[in-house]
Scaffold this active site. Sequence first.
Site, PDB file in Angstrom:
ATOM      1  N   HIS A  18      25.133  43.862  22.106  1.00  0.00           N
ATOM      2  CA  HIS A  18      26.047  43.234  23.074  1.00  0.00           C
ATOM      3  C   HIS A  18      25.244  42.559  24.201  1.00  0.00           C
ATOM      4  O   HIS A  18      25.550  41.436  24.611  1.00  0.00           O
ATOM      5  CB  HIS A  18      26.966  44.292  23.708  1.00  0.00           C
ATOM      6  CG  HIS A  18      27.899  44.966  22.754  1.00  0.00           C
ATOM      7  ND1 HIS A  18      28.060  46.320  22.694  1.00  0.00           N
ATOM      8  CD2 HIS A  18      28.751  44.462  21.814  1.00  0.00           C
ATOM      9  CE1 HIS A  18      28.961  46.637  21.778  1.00  0.00           C
ATOM     10  NE2 HIS A  18      29.390  45.525  21.225  1.00  0.00           N
ATOM     11  N   LYS A  42      43.820  53.017  20.510  1.00  0.00           N
ATOM     12  CA  LYS A  42      42.482  53.522  20.187  1.00  0.00           C
ATOM     13  C   LYS A  42      42.126  54.693  21.086  1.00  0.00           C
ATOM     14  O   LYS A  42      42.541  54.731  22.245  1.00  0.00           O
ATOM     15  CB  LYS A  42      41.446  52.427  20.478  1.00  0.00           C
ATOM     16  CG  LYS A  42      41.019  51.619  19.278  1.00  0.00           C
ATOM     17  CD  LYS A  42      39.874  50.704  19.681  1.00  0.00           C
ATOM     18  CE  LYS A  42      39.290  49.951  18.526  1.00  0.00           C
ATOM     19  NZ  LYS A  42      38.237  49.030  18.959  1.00  0.00           N
ATOM     20  N   ARG A  91      27.950  39.535  13.328  1.00  0.00           N
ATOM     21  CA  ARG A  91      26.868  40.177  12.589  1.00  0.00           C
ATOM     22  C   ARG A  91      26.960  39.890  11.104  1.00  0.00           C
ATOM     23  O   ARG A  91      25.978  39.610  10.449  1.00  0.00           O
ATOM     24  CB  ARG A  91      26.915  41.698  12.789  1.00  0.00           C
ATOM     25  CG  ARG A  91      26.442  42.160  14.138  1.00  0.00           C
ATOM     26  CD  ARG A  91      26.891  43.562  14.421  1.00  0.00           C
ATOM     27  NE  ARG A  91      28.347  43.619  14.518  1.00  0.00           N
ATOM     28  CZ  ARG A  91      29.026  44.697  14.852  1.00  0.00           C
ATOM     29  NH1 ARG A  91      28.401  45.815  15.072  1.00  0.00           N
ATOM     30  NH2 ARG A  91      30.342  44.648  14.953  1.00  0.00           N
ATOM     31  N   SER A 128      28.406  50.070  17.693  1.00  0.00           N
ATOM     32  CA  SER A 128      28.867  51.160  18.564  1.00  0.00           C
ATOM     33  C   SER A 128      29.301  52.358  17.725  1.00  0.00           C
ATOM     34  O   SER A 128      29.064  53.508  18.102  1.00  0.00           O
ATOM     35  CB  SER A 128      30.035  50.684  19.433  1.00  0.00           C
ATOM     36  OG  SER A 128      29.619  49.640  20.263  1.00  0.00           O
TER      37      SER A 128
END
Length: 154
Positions: A18, A42, A91, A128
Amino acid sequence: MTKIGIFPGSFDPFTKGHENIVERFLPLFDQIIIGVGGNTSKSYYYKPESRIKHIESIFENEPKISVEQYQGLTVSFCKEKKAQYLLRGLRTTTDFNYEKSIALMNKELEGVETLFLMTDEGLSHISSTIIREVAKNNGDISPFVTKPNELIIQ
Ligand code: ADP
């Protein structure tokens, strides 16, 4: 016009991947707001306040960067902050497929453009999710996260 970009995410935690994306977008903007999302569906591993403090400590010497928590739609946050651009990192093709739908939705909803940067070499494996697994099992997360001591578990 002040060029403002928002880099939104869960940042649970904020990683070197990040950090690299923010640093590479920085020359293009007058201001970058790192938006720490509080998605209601979440649950998070690190405390929201500590996720914010952690990111602030990483960029403490960069006046163009600020960190804010937000709830609700990312495009509503963009409007509130008068940000013209959303910033995201890519990514893999999985990231691409997911990001493509969201970017098109955000453009249709509020006319906000999303800009993407490819992950830099050597950082594409950093996620993460995996870092949380390492942390949960008492592993060392310092190769992947700057200033990990700022993070506090929920
Ligand atoms: P979200 O929960 O919104 O997906 P994340 O915190 O997981 O938020 O990620 C925020 C953004 O950072 C996303 O665009 C994601 O693809 C990107 N990102 C995450 N890890 C990396 C990395 N290692 N390199 C480049 N971009 C990354």
